[in-house]
Design a protein around this motif. Sequence first.
Motif, PDB file in Angstrom:
ATOM      1  N   VAL A  17       0.841  -1.195   0.363  1.00  0.00           N
ATOM      2  CA  VAL A  17       0.289   0.004   0.137  1.00  0.00           C
ATOM      3  C   VAL A  17       1.346   1.197  -0.252  1.00  0.00           C
ATOM      4  O   VAL A  17       0.854   1.715   0.979  1.00  0.00           O
ATOM      5  N   ASN A  19       2.899   4.695  -1.946  1.00  0.00           N
ATOM      6  CA  ASN A  19       1.574   6.102  -2.755  1.00  0.00           C
ATOM      7  C   ASN A  19       2.423   5.509  -4.360  1.00  0.00           C
ATOM      8  O   ASN A  19       0.896   5.700  -4.847  1.00  0.00           O
ATOM      9  N   VAL A  22      -0.129   2.840  -5.576  1.00  0.00           N
ATOM     10  CA  VAL A  22      -2.100   3.199  -5.177  1.00  0.00           C
ATOM     11  C   VAL A  22      -2.586   4.301  -5.582  1.00  0.00           C
ATOM     12  O   VAL A  22      -4.133   4.641  -5.058  1.00  0.00           O
ATOM     13  N   ALA A  25      -5.400   4.030  -7.722  1.00  0.00           N
ATOM     14  CA  ALA A  25      -6.584   2.846  -7.626  1.00  0.00           C
ATOM     15  C   ALA A  25      -7.928   2.969  -7.237  1.00  0.00           C
ATOM     16  O   ALA A  25      -8.302   4.013  -7.280  1.00  0.00           O
ATOM     17  N   HIS A  26      -8.968   2.020  -7.557  1.00  0.00           N
ATOM     18  CA  HIS A  26     -10.167   2.123  -7.205  1.00  0.00           C
ATOM     19  C   HIS A  26     -10.092   2.049  -6.099  1.00  0.00           C
ATOM     20  O   HIS A  26      -9.908   1.134  -5.244  1.00  0.00           O
ATOM     21  N   ARG A  28      -9.894   3.571  -3.291  1.00  0.00           N
ATOM     22  CA  ARG A  28      -8.222   3.838  -2.024  1.00  0.00           C
ATOM     23  C   ARG A  28      -8.808   4.067  -1.275  1.00  0.00           C
ATOM     24  O   ARG A  28      -8.217   3.722  -0.091  1.00  0.00           O
ATOM     25  N   ASP A  29      -9.216   5.467  -0.904  1.00  0.00           N
ATOM     26  CA  ASP A  29      -9.277   5.672   0.590  1.00  0.00           C
ATOM     27  C   ASP A  29     -10.529   4.044   1.101  1.00  0.00           C
ATOM     28  O   ASP A  29     -10.077   4.365   2.110  1.00  0.00           O
ATOM     29  N   ILE A  32      -8.193   1.859   1.488  1.00  0.00           N
ATOM     30  CA  ILE A  32      -6.523   2.070   3.407  1.00  0.00           C
ATOM     31  C   ILE A  32      -7.888   2.370   4.600  1.00  0.00           C
ATOM     32  O   ILE A  32      -7.579   1.321   5.573  1.00  0.00           O
ATOM     33  N   ALA A 112      -2.408  -4.007  -2.113  1.00  0.00           N
ATOM     34  CA  ALA A 112      -2.641  -4.210  -3.360  1.00  0.00           C
ATOM     35  C   ALA A 112      -1.143  -4.590  -4.750  1.00  0.00           C
ATOM     36  O   ALA A 112      -0.625  -4.675  -3.682  1.00  0.00           O
ATOM     37  N   GLN A 113      -1.028  -4.563  -5.213  1.00  0.00           N
ATOM     38  CA  GLN A 113      -2.664  -4.617  -6.495  1.00  0.00           C
ATOM     39  C   GLN A 113      -3.320  -5.765  -6.370  1.00  0.00           C
ATOM     40  O   GLN A 113      -2.571  -7.078  -6.618  1.00  0.00           O
ATOM     41  N   THR A 140      -6.984  -3.605  -3.902  1.00  0.00           N
ATOM     42  CA  THR A 140      -7.422  -3.168  -4.661  1.00  0.00           C
ATOM     43  C   THR A 140      -6.402  -2.935  -6.274  1.00  0.00           C
ATOM     44  O   THR A 140      -5.425  -3.102  -5.764  1.00  0.00           O
ATOM     45  N   GLU A 142      -5.081  -0.713  -9.696  1.00  0.00           N
ATOM     46  CA  GLU A 142      -5.608   0.373 -10.266  1.00  0.00           C
ATOM     47  C   GLU A 142      -5.800  -0.301 -12.038  1.00  0.00           C
ATOM     48  O   GLU A 142      -6.204  -0.788 -12.320  1.00  0.00           O
TER      49      GLU A 142
END
Length: 189
Positions: A17, A19, A22, A25-26, A28-29, A32, A112-113, A140, A142
């Motif tokens: 995870v 920078n 993600v 990334a779909h 993202r928040d 996380i 990820a991913q 998640t 991208e």
Amino acid sequence: MTTLPDRPNTALLVIDVQNGVVAGAHNRDGVIGNINTLIGKARAEDVPVIWVQHSDDEGLERGSGNWQYVPELVRHDAEPLVHKRYGDSFEDTELEALLAGRGVGRVVVTGAQTDMCIRSTLHGALVRGYDVTLVGDAHTTEDLTAYGAPSPEQVIAHTNLYWSDQKAPGRRGGTVDTADVSFTRAEAG
């Protein structure tokens, strides 16, 4: 149910995870946030949290800003950090030794991913004898549709579906949402 004798414990894996991984990334928040919830729960239950961090020569150079973990996730100094250069978090790393030393026979996977390091690690863990739970709303990827891949939503949904009933002799996979994660051996989720 793991095939690893005398390893009744569970660990939470937080994979890549970073920078640069993600940034686009779909969800993202949301992902996380779910990972943070799981980290808090694992810490409260004294379950090992093991961080995995990828590096390569194509945008994730060790020490670069892209290589750093996202600021929303904070690793405690006592929590192991595994450095890897391959998709499978076990490949050419100390992850197996860290898990063995903690008596871990089941891993709960986040990060990820989805279509790369998550899938590789899921399979890598299962073939090494672990029970492996994927947290369906805590991974998640991208958007790689420009390269012919399905949409991120479809990649995530398909991975959740096919992992939900994975099994091998003496071990099993499974997919659960963050709210349903149990770190006890009595439950598969």
